[in-house]
Design a protein around this motif. Structure first.
Motif, short mmCIF file in Angstrom:
data_model
loop_
_atom_site.label_atom_id
_atom_site.label_comp_id
_atom_site.label_asym_id
_atom_site.label_seq_id
_atom_site.Cartn_x
_atom_site.Cartn_y
_atom_site.Cartn_z
N GLY A 27 0.71 -1.35 -0.12
CA GLY A 27 -0.11 -0.05 0.11
C GLY A 27 1.04 1.24 -0.16
N THR A 28 0.04 2.45 -0.12
CA THR A 28 0.96 3.47 -0.14
C THR A 28 1.07 3.98 1.53
OG1 THR A 28 0.03 4.48 -2.04
CG2 THR A 28 1.14 6.09 -0.92
N PHE A 29 2.35 3.91 2.03
CA PHE A 29 2.50 3.71 3.41
C PHE A 29 2.13 5.21 3.68
CE2 PHE A 29 4.29 2.48 7.36
CZ PHE A 29 5.09 3.57 7.99
N ARG A 30 2.51 6.15 3.33
CA ARG A 30 2.45 7.66 3.75
C ARG A 30 0.92 8.15 3.97
NH1 ARG A 30 4.04 8.30 -1.52
NH2 ARG A 30 2.62 9.39 -2.76
N ARG A 31 0.01 7.31 3.54
CA ARG A 31 -1.36 7.55 3.54
C ARG A 31 -1.92 6.89 4.79
NH1 ARG A 31 -3.46 6.24 -2.78
NH2 ARG A 31 -2.38 7.95 -3.66
N TYR A 32 -1.25 6.09 5.76
CA TYR A 32 -1.81 5.47 6.68
C TYR A 32 -1.22 6.12 7.97
CZ TYR A 32 -3.24 1.86 3.59
OH TYR A 32 -4.07 0.88 2.74
N VAL A 33 -2.25 6.23 8.86
CA VAL A 33 -2.08 6.43 10.29
C VAL A 33 -1.37 5.09 11.03
CG1 VAL A 33 -2.70 7.13 12.48
CG2 VAL A 33 -3.63 8.29 10.55
N MET A 34 -0.31 5.15 11.62
CA MET A 34 0.19 3.98 12.09
C MET A 34 0.23 3.88 13.76
SD MET A 34 1.00 2.47 9.45
CE MET A 34 1.87 0.74 9.99
N GLY A 35 -0.08 2.62 14.41
CA GLY A 35 -0.15 2.65 15.66
C GLY A 35 0.52 1.18 16.31
N TRP A 36 0.70 1.11 17.51
CA TRP A 36 0.98 0.17 18.17
C TRP A 36 -0.07 -0.37 19.39
CZ3 TRP A 36 4.92 -3.19 16.77
CH2 TRP A 36 5.78 -2.52 15.95
N PHE A 37 -0.18 -1.52 19.24
CA PHE A 37 -0.96 -2.07 20.42
C PHE A 37 -0.33 -3.31 21.04
CE2 PHE A 37 -5.38 -0.46 19.91
CZ PHE A 37 -5.31 0.38 18.80
N ARG A 38 -0.70 -3.80 22.38
CA ARG A 38 -0.01 -4.64 22.93
C ARG A 38 -1.17 -5.47 23.77
NH1 ARG A 38 3.28 -1.65 27.68
NH2 ARG A 38 1.62 -1.04 28.93
N GLN A 39 -0.80 -6.87 23.85
CA GLN A 39 -1.74 -7.92 24.53
C GLN A 39 -0.85 -8.65 25.61
OE1 GLN A 39 -4.19 -10.02 22.11
NE2 GLN A 39 -5.89 -10.59 23.66
N ALA A 40 -1.05 -8.37 26.84
CA ALA A 40 -0.68 -9.03 27.85
C ALA A 40 -1.26 -10.52 27.99
CB ALA A 40 -0.44 -8.37 29.11
N ALA A 97 -0.39 -1.55 13.66
CA ALA A 97 -1.75 -1.26 13.34
C ALA A 97 -1.63 -0.10 12.15
CB ALA A 97 -2.65 -1.03 14.42
N ALA A 98 -2.61 -0.35 11.27
CA ALA A 98 -2.66 0.84 10.42
C ALA A 98 -4.14 1.15 10.11
CB ALA A 98 -1.89 0.40 8.97
N ASP A 99 -4.34 2.50 9.82
CA ASP A 99 -5.80 2.75 9.42
C ASP A 99 -5.60 4.20 8.61
OD1 ASP A 99 -8.55 1.70 10.17
OD2 ASP A 99 -8.68 3.84 9.76
N SER A 100 -6.48 4.58 7.92
CA SER A 100 -6.44 5.69 7.24
C SER A 100 -7.07 6.95 8.09
CB SER A 100 -7.37 5.80 6.01
OG SER A 100 -8.74 5.45 6.35
N SER A 101 -7.61 6.62 9.22
CA SER A 101 -8.21 7.50 10.12
C SER A 101 -7.47 7.82 11.58
CB SER A 101 -9.59 7.01 10.52
OG SER A 101 -10.24 7.84 11.46
N TRP A 102 -6.92 8.94 11.81
CA TRP A 102 -6.49 9.25 13.21
C TRP A 102 -7.48 8.76 14.22
CZ3 TRP A 102 -1.92 10.00 15.26
CH2 TRP A 102 -1.87 10.63 16.18
N LEU A 103 -8.64 8.92 14.10
CA LEU A 103 -9.68 8.69 14.80
C LEU A 103 -9.64 7.18 15.24
CD1 LEU A 103 -12.48 10.99 14.49
CD2 LEU A 103 -10.82 11.34 16.23
N ARG A 104 -9.67 6.58 14.22
CA ARG A 104 -9.89 4.88 14.21
C ARG A 104 -8.74 4.07 14.75
NH1 ARG A 104 -12.78 5.36 9.12
NH2 ARG A 104 -10.76 4.59 8.23
N ILE A 105 -7.46 4.80 14.74
CA ILE A 105 -6.44 4.09 14.93
C ILE A 105 -6.01 3.81 16.41
CG2 ILE A 105 -4.68 6.16 15.41
CD1 ILE A 105 -3.90 2.93 13.40
N ARG A 106 -6.65 4.36 17.31
CA ARG A 106 -6.92 4.49 18.65
C ARG A 106 -7.61 3.38 19.47
NH1 ARG A 106 -7.10 10.55 19.74
NH2 ARG A 106 -8.00 10.79 17.71
N VAL A 107 -8.54 2.79 18.34
CA VAL A 107 -9.75 1.72 18.83
C VAL A 107 -9.38 0.53 18.27
CG1 VAL A 107 -12.17 1.67 19.10
CG2 VAL A 107 -11.03 3.91 18.98
N GLN A 108 -9.31 -0.40 19.21
CA GLN A 108 -8.85 -1.73 18.55
C GLN A 108 -9.97 -2.22 17.67
OE1 GLN A 108 -10.26 -4.99 20.54
NE2 GLN A 108 -9.00 -6.08 18.60
#
Length: 124
Positions: A27-40, A97-108
């Motif tokens: 995909g076009t990387f610069r178009r995505y908001v990126m994030g990290w999640f973790r699961q203990a 994690a990757a998404d096109s939305s800054w709002l969605r990237i924070r919601v698992q």
């Protein structure tokens, strides 16, 4: 559709540092908001950090603020998570994690794309 592959996990002593990476393709990387999640173990997946398209805005969970730093290299298609002053409670599988939305990237439940994860273990 973007594919995400994490790397760099491992075993580290408490107080130590580790940098994990996530390489994106397809995909076009610069178009995505990126994030990290973790699961203990035995817990739900939780948000850790996010970075916007240009890399000039970041967001962190309170539990990692001041210790973790998220960054991205759009030319390389890679996002990083630098983890310092690690604690045993930071142990878990870290997911990119990757998404096109800054709002969605924070919601698992709303994130569009996931990697398969890399295990980080912090020992006493």
């Amino acid at each position: 559709q973007v594919q995400l592959v994490e790397s760099g996990g491992g075993l580290v002593q408490a107080g130590g540092s580790l940098r994990i990476s996530c390489a994106a393709s397809g995909g076009t990387f610069r178009r995505y908001v990126m994030g990290w999640f973790r699961q203990a173990p035995g817990k739900e997946r939780e948000f850790v950090a996010a970075i916007n398209w240009r890399g000039d805005s970041t967001l962190y969970a309170d539990s990692v603020k001041g210790r973790f730093t998220i960054s991205r290299d759009n030319a390389e298609g890679t996002v990083y998570l630098q983890m310092n002053s690690l604690r045993p409670e930071d142990t878990g599988i870290y997911y990119c994690a990757a998404d096109s939305s800054w709002l969605r990237i924070r919601v698992q439940s709303q994130v569009g794309y996931w990697g398969k994860g890399t295990l980080v273990t912090v020992s006493l």
